[in-house]
Write a protein that holds these residues in place. Structure first.
Motif, PDB file in Angstrom:
ATOM      1  N   PRO A 160      24.834 -15.490  28.151  1.00 15.66           N
ATOM      2  CA  PRO A 160      25.376 -14.143  28.314  1.00 15.66           C
ATOM      3  C   PRO A 160      24.553 -13.375  29.340  1.00 15.66           C
ATOM      4  CG  PRO A 160      24.187 -14.334  26.239  1.00 15.66           C
ATOM      5  CD  PRO A 160      24.248 -15.712  26.828  1.00 15.66           C
ATOM      6  N   PRO A 161      25.108 -12.344  29.961  1.00 14.39           N
ATOM      7  CA  PRO A 161      24.393 -11.648  31.036  1.00 14.39           C
ATOM      8  C   PRO A 161      22.989 -11.198  30.625  1.00 14.39           C
ATOM      9  CG  PRO A 161      26.661 -10.907  30.954  1.00 14.39           C
ATOM     10  CD  PRO A 161      26.463 -11.786  29.749  1.00 14.39           C
ATOM     11  N   GLY A 162      21.999 -11.602  31.422  1.00 14.47           N
ATOM     12  CA  GLY A 162      20.612 -11.214  31.195  1.00 14.47           C
ATOM     13  C   GLY A 162      19.846 -12.115  30.248  1.00 14.47           C
ATOM     14  N   TRP A 163      20.521 -13.123  29.687  1.00 15.85           N
ATOM     15  CA  TRP A 163      19.904 -13.950  28.650  1.00 15.85           C
ATOM     16  C   TRP A 163      20.198 -15.428  28.879  1.00 15.85           C
ATOM     17  CZ3 TRP A 163      17.048 -11.658  24.691  1.00 15.85           C
ATOM     18  CH2 TRP A 163      17.143 -10.257  24.625  1.00 15.85           C
ATOM     19  N   SER A 164      19.358 -16.280  28.326  1.00 13.45           N
ATOM     20  CA  SER A 164      19.609 -17.722  28.316  1.00 13.45           C
ATOM     21  C   SER A 164      19.172 -18.277  26.970  1.00 13.45           C
ATOM     22  CB  SER A 164      18.854 -18.419  29.454  1.00 13.45           C
ATOM     23  OG  SER A 164      19.215 -19.785  29.537  1.00 13.45           O
ATOM     24  N   GLU A 165      20.066 -19.036  26.340  1.00 13.75           N
ATOM     25  CA  GLU A 165      19.791 -19.597  25.016  1.00 13.75           C
ATOM     26  C   GLU A 165      19.076 -20.939  25.135  1.00 13.75           C
ATOM     27  OE1 GLU A 165      22.278 -20.894  21.001  1.00 13.75           O
ATOM     28  OE2 GLU A 165      23.057 -21.362  23.000  1.00 13.75           O
ATOM     29  N   ILE A 166      17.996 -21.098  24.410  1.00 16.33           N
ATOM     30  CA  ILE A 166      17.302 -22.379  24.308  1.00 16.33           C
ATOM     31  C   ILE A 166      17.909 -23.152  23.148  1.00 16.33           C
ATOM     32  CG2 ILE A 166      15.098 -23.486  23.810  1.00 16.33           C
ATOM     33  CD1 ILE A 166      13.745 -21.172  25.279  1.00 16.33           C
ATOM     34  N   SER A 167      18.268 -24.401  23.401  1.00 23.91           N
ATOM     35  CA  SER A 167      19.011 -25.178  22.408  1.00 23.91           C
ATOM     36  C   SER A 167      18.643 -26.650  22.499  1.00 23.91           C
ATOM     37  CB  SER A 167      20.514 -24.978  22.648  1.00 23.91           C
ATOM     38  OG  SER A 167      21.284 -25.699  21.717  1.00 23.91           O
ATOM     39  N   ALA A 168      19.211 -27.434  21.561  1.00 24.49           N
ATOM     40  CA  ALA A 168      19.012 -28.895  21.525  1.00 24.49           C
ATOM     41  C   ALA A 168      17.532 -29.265  21.518  1.00 24.49           C
ATOM     42  CB  ALA A 168      19.728 -29.573  22.697  1.00 24.49           C
ATOM     43  N   VAL A 169      16.726 -28.482  20.822  1.00 27.27           N
ATOM     44  CA  VAL A 169      15.298 -28.781  20.697  1.00 27.27           C
ATOM     45  C   VAL A 169      15.152 -29.893  19.658  1.00 27.27           C
ATOM     46  CG1 VAL A 169      13.017 -27.871  20.155  1.00 27.27           C
ATOM     47  CG2 VAL A 169      14.736 -26.392  21.240  1.00 27.27           C
ATOM     48  N   CYS A 170      14.694 -31.050  20.081  1.00 24.63           N
ATOM     49  CA  CYS A 170      14.604 -32.161  19.136  1.00 24.63           C
ATOM     50  C   CYS A 170      13.531 -33.150  19.566  1.00 24.63           C
ATOM     51  CB  CYS A 170      15.948 -32.869  18.996  1.00 24.63           C
ATOM     52  SG  CYS A 170      16.679 -33.461  20.534  1.00 24.63           S
ATOM     53  N   THR A 171      12.957 -33.801  18.559  1.00 25.71           N
ATOM     54  CA  THR A 171      11.922 -34.815  18.778  1.00 25.71           C
ATOM     55  C   THR A 171      12.216 -36.011  17.885  1.00 25.71           C
ATOM     56  OG1 THR A 171      10.280 -33.087  19.206  1.00 25.71           O
ATOM     57  CG2 THR A 171       9.449 -35.286  18.733  1.00 25.71           C
ATOM     58  N   ALA A 172      12.133 -37.197  18.442  1.00 22.39           N
ATOM     59  CA  ALA A 172      12.341 -38.411  17.648  1.00 22.39           C
ATOM     60  C   ALA A 172      11.333 -38.470  16.501  1.00 22.39           C
ATOM     61  CB  ALA A 172      12.195 -39.642  18.536  1.00 22.39           C
ATOM     62  N   PRO A 173      11.740 -38.971  15.338  1.00 17.86           N
ATOM     63  CA  PRO A 173      10.832 -39.002  14.173  1.00 17.86           C
ATOM     64  C   PRO A 173       9.487 -39.638  14.473  1.00 17.86           C
ATOM     65  CG  PRO A 173      13.050 -39.597  13.498  1.00 17.86           C
ATOM     66  CD  PRO A 173      13.074 -39.505  14.996  1.00 17.86           C
ATOM     67  N   GLU A 174       9.469 -40.702  15.266  1.00 14.98           N
ATOM     68  CA  GLU A 174       8.212 -41.403  15.534  1.00 14.98           C
ATOM     69  C   GLU A 174       7.291 -40.652  16.478  1.00 14.98           C
ATOM     70  OE1 GLU A 174      11.272 -43.002  18.533  1.00 14.98           O
ATOM     71  OE2 GLU A 174      11.229 -42.323  16.438  1.00 14.98           O
ATOM     72  N   ALA A 175       7.788 -39.562  17.101  1.00 16.01           N
ATOM     73  CA  ALA A 175       6.973 -38.820  18.070  1.00 16.01           C
ATOM     74  C   ALA A 175       6.638 -37.411  17.601  1.00 16.01           C
ATOM     75  CB  ALA A 175       7.699 -38.761  19.417  1.00 16.01           C
ATOM     76  N   ARG A 176       6.926 -37.077  16.367  1.00 17.12           N
ATOM     77  CA  ARG A 176       6.658 -35.732  15.873  1.00 17.12           C
ATOM     78  C   ARG A 176       5.169 -35.527  15.613  1.00 17.12           C
ATOM     79  NH1 ARG A 176      12.089 -35.663  12.038  1.00 17.12           N
ATOM     80  NH2 ARG A 176      13.530 -35.412  13.810  1.00 17.12           N
ATOM     81  N   GLY A 177       4.761 -34.269  15.638  1.00 14.04           N
ATOM     82  CA  GLY A 177       3.366 -33.931  15.410  1.00 14.04           C
ATOM     83  C   GLY A 177       2.510 -33.950  16.657  1.00 14.04           C
ATOM     84  N   ARG A 178       3.120 -34.126  17.821  1.00 12.22           N
ATOM     85  CA  ARG A 178       2.368 -34.173  19.070  1.00 12.22           C
ATOM     86  C   ARG A 178       2.521 -32.898  19.904  1.00 12.22           C
ATOM     87  NH1 ARG A 178       4.401 -40.204  21.110  1.00 12.22           N
ATOM     88  NH2 ARG A 178       4.023 -41.307  19.123  1.00 12.22           N
ATOM     89  N   GLY A 179       3.250 -31.920  19.395  1.00 10.83           N
ATOM     90  CA  GLY A 179       3.409 -30.663  20.115  1.00 10.83           C
ATOM     91  C   GLY A 179       4.454 -30.690  21.220  1.00 10.83           C
ATOM     92  N   TYR A 180       5.312 -31.726  21.222  1.00  8.08           N
ATOM     93  CA  TYR A 180       6.293 -31.838  22.293  1.00  8.08           C
ATOM     94  C   TYR A 180       7.296 -30.685  22.293  1.00  8.08           C
ATOM     95  CZ  TYR A 180       4.772 -36.687  23.122  1.00  8.08           C
ATOM     96  OH  TYR A 180       4.041 -37.808  23.431  1.00  8.08           O
ATOM     97  N   ALA A 181       7.800 -30.305  21.102  1.00  7.81           N
ATOM     98  CA  ALA A 181       8.791 -29.234  21.041  1.00  7.81           C
ATOM     99  C   ALA A 181       8.226 -27.930  21.593  1.00  7.81           C
ATOM    100  CB  ALA A 181       9.270 -29.040  19.601  1.00  7.81           C
TER     101      ALA A 181
END
Length: 240
Positions: A160-181
């Motif tokens: 929408p005007p003036g804004w951008s939505e951040i979406s589809a934030v995801c990390t594979a189960p085997e790579a979680r806990g590394r601060g990627y997101a």
């Protein structure tokens, strides 16, 4: 610079009327995204029976009408498909991305059409929300690979005007806990704010971990929202 939050009350309609107009299919006062881009629909704030009829004709019989956060209720012969409680979050103006997580190194890459099979596979494994073969065309998508395999991603969706939505934030189960997101979200924040827009996002109310992550990155809740989907009247099709 002053940023109005009014467009965030109708993020789908505002996006289809501005930055994403080239992705829109229209009939009368209603609009929907091209089906391989997104399933979201937009109607007026107080839709008439004629608008619902136009939306049904635009989508076809037995098809999903993903109303996103629109509170309008369709006619009684539209079959409910899903209801999900969530919240809309924004980054206050002037907040700076946490430099510890901003894009650095060669493992953060921009994802394009050649990455779609990997992106669809990661989404299927992590289920961050709707993502289709052309969703990546809505904005910039960034990813992190581990030994050549895509293990985390995030991108831009509604605009929408003036804004951008951040979406589809995801990390594979085997790579979680590394601060990627956190790294990917802050990399997107830096890009969005560099073009003088503000960031917002949507998250399921039950996803406490994601809410805590976004709050830690400076996002604040703007309002609760309810995501709803309905089936248009006619021969039922499998939910896609």
């Amino acid at each position: 610079m002053m940023y109005s939050t009014a467009p965030l009350d109708d993020p789908v309609g505002q996006s289809l009327g501005h930055h994403h107009a080239h992705f829109a299919r229209r009939r009368g006062q209603v609009a929907v995204y091209l089906p391989e881009v997104a399933t979201f629909c937009a109607v007026s704030a107080d839709p008439t029976g004629a608008e619902w009829a136009d939306l049904a004709r635009l989508l076809g019989p037995g098809e999903l009408a993903d109303m996103f956060s629109c509170p309008a209720t369709p006619p009684a012969d539209w079959e409910p498909v899903f209801v999900l409680e969530g919240r809309q979050m924004i980054r206050p103006a002037g907040n700076r991305p946490d430099r510890r997580h901003v894009e650095t190194g060669t493992d953060v890459v921009e994802l394009g059409a050649d990455s779609v099979p990997e992106m669809l596979d990661l989404v299927a494994r992590t289920r961050p929300g709707p993502f289709w073969p052309r969703t990546h065309e809505l904005g910039t998508y960034l990813g992190i690979r581990d030994n050549g395999t895509l293990v985390a991603m995030a991108g831009e969706r509604l605009r929408p005007p003036g804004w951008s939505e951040i979406s589809a934030v995801c990390t594979a189960p085997e790579a979680r806990g590394r601060g990627y997101a956190a790294r990917l979200v802050n990399a997107l924040v830096a890009r969005i704010e560099a073009r003088h827009e503000r960031c917002f996002l949507h998250v399921a109310e039950a996803n406490a971990g994601a809410i805590a992550l976004y709050e830690g990155l400076g996002f604040q809740t703007r309002k609760p929202v309810t995501f709803r989907g309905f089936r248009t009247p006619g021969q039922s099709q499998p939910y896609r």
